[in-house]
Scaffold this motif. Structure first.
Motif, mmCIF file in Angstrom:
data_model
loop_
_atom_site.group_PDB
_atom_site.id
_atom_site.type_symbol
_atom_site.label_atom_id
_atom_site.label_comp_id
_atom_site.label_asym_id
_atom_site.label_seq_id
_atom_site.Cartn_x
_atom_site.Cartn_y
_atom_site.Cartn_z
ATOM 1 N N ASN A 1 -44.495 -25.458 29.890
ATOM 2 C CA ASN A 1 -45.282 -24.638 30.594
ATOM 3 C C ASN A 1 -44.372 -23.141 30.864
ATOM 4 O O ASN A 1 -43.072 -23.431 30.973
ATOM 5 N N GLY A 2 -44.929 -22.103 30.981
ATOM 6 C CA GLY A 2 -43.935 -20.756 31.180
ATOM 7 C C GLY A 2 -43.329 -20.366 29.986
ATOM 8 O O GLY A 2 -42.369 -19.490 30.481
ATOM 9 N N ARG B 1 -58.865 -26.127 30.756
ATOM 10 C CA ARG B 1 -58.168 -26.773 31.555
ATOM 11 C C ARG B 1 -58.249 -26.699 33.240
ATOM 12 O O ARG B 1 -57.901 -27.392 33.848
ATOM 13 N N GLU C 1 -56.452 -27.845 24.590
ATOM 14 C CA GLU C 1 -56.632 -27.069 25.952
ATOM 15 C C GLU C 1 -57.981 -26.672 26.243
ATOM 16 O O GLU C 1 -58.237 -25.290 25.973
ATOM 17 N N ASP D 1 -58.821 -19.633 33.059
ATOM 18 C CA ASP D 1 -57.535 -20.190 32.887
ATOM 19 C C ASP D 1 -57.153 -20.665 34.020
ATOM 20 O O ASP D 1 -57.587 -20.302 35.122
ATOM 21 N N THR D 2 -56.039 -21.605 34.225
ATOM 22 C CA THR D 2 -55.500 -21.845 35.375
ATOM 23 C C THR D 2 -54.874 -20.644 36.216
ATOM 24 O O THR D 2 -54.909 -20.505 37.368
ATOM 25 N N SER D 3 -54.447 -19.561 35.115
ATOM 26 C CA SER D 3 -54.138 -18.157 35.993
ATOM 27 C C SER D 3 -55.430 -17.589 35.838
ATOM 28 O O SER D 3 -55.843 -17.312 34.458
#
Length: 261
Positions: A142-143, A57, A54, A85-87
């Protein structure tokens, strides 16, 4: 790592089957022993040692690529303050899983696994008031919530390194981080994968021949669903209030994986 440090770590693994979490130190000679399942090298396997990589990403910092790579005998994880990050409230540069020539290793309920390696934490990789994880155990997907985290956390202004079991709500142990800055630290981590109260862990840090911390917990939850997968790298929140976030890196070497069997 020097020959003496390799010998020290190897001896600890070779003679410690009886000290595995959940086993008596007086176990008989025919008792289960540690079987080496994973022994990658940075020079030979590179990032192929891992199930997934990762690396930025979200593609937030192309100029910094690659953030994760093999260099000499080490795997290096770079983190820049601009990385996202994506968040976008956090940063992540991590690898996951244990890949071998025949695929990747799956840690499932009832199994006991052990990971040993050495890590170099520079003074620029500081503990923070919010999460900074340098090792996690998670269910893939994910999550999913972390099952185990090895973290750098500020406690009353003091930099510490700790091992926590988030789903069990258990702090396994904590010790001062600053003496471990800018030096190699040996990590010895064991986990029995178990649901409810069927799991257990042991966490050992050594600096040279000195044991910095050796803590175990039994009767704890170390499983969510499917399997448990380890992760290494830098995963940290941008919510730190101590001013500790800066460009930094983490080095890992001599990664080894063992199953009790």
């Amino acid at each position: 790592m020097s020959t003496s440090r390799r010998a020290l770590l190897g001896a600890a693994v070779g003679g410690a089957a009886g000290a595995a979490v959940g086993l008596s130190a007086a176990a008989p000679a025919h008792a289960a022993s540690w079987q080496q399942k994973w022994a990658p090298t940075a020079t030979g396997d590179g990032l192929g040692a891992f199930e997934t990589v990762e690396d930025d990403r979200a593609d937030s910092h192309p100029a910094g690529h690659p953030h994760i790579y093999a260099t000499g005998d080490n795997w290096r994880f770079n983190m820049h303050t601009v990385d996202r990050d994506t968040s976008t409230d956090r940063q992540r540069q991590e690898v996951t899983g244990l890949r071998t020539g025949s695929g990747y290793l799956k840690w499932t309920q009832g199994q006991t696994w052990r990971i040993t390696y050495s890590m170099y934490i520079p003074g620029s990789l500081k503990a923070t008031t919010t999460f900074t994880h340098i090792m996690q155990m998670k269910q893939p997907g994910n999550g999913t919530s972390p099952i185990v985290v090895q973290s750098l956390r500020r406690v009353n202004g003091v930099q510490t390194i700790e091992l926590n079991l988030p789903i069990a709500g258990v702090l396994v142990g904590r010790t001062d981080l600053e003496p471990l800055h800018d030096t190699w630290t040996d990590v010895d981590f064991q986990i029995k994968v178990g649901d409810g109260t069927a799991g257990s862990v042991r966490w050992i840090l050594k600096s040279g021949s000195t044991t910095v911390i050796d803590k175990s917990r039994t009767g704890v939850d170390t499983f969510l669903a499917d399997r448990v997968r380890p992760k290494w790298g830098i995963y940290r929140s941008l919510g730190d209030t101590s001013g500790s976030l800066q460009d930094t890196y983490l080095l890992l070497t001599d990664l080894r994986g063992y199953q009790l069997g």
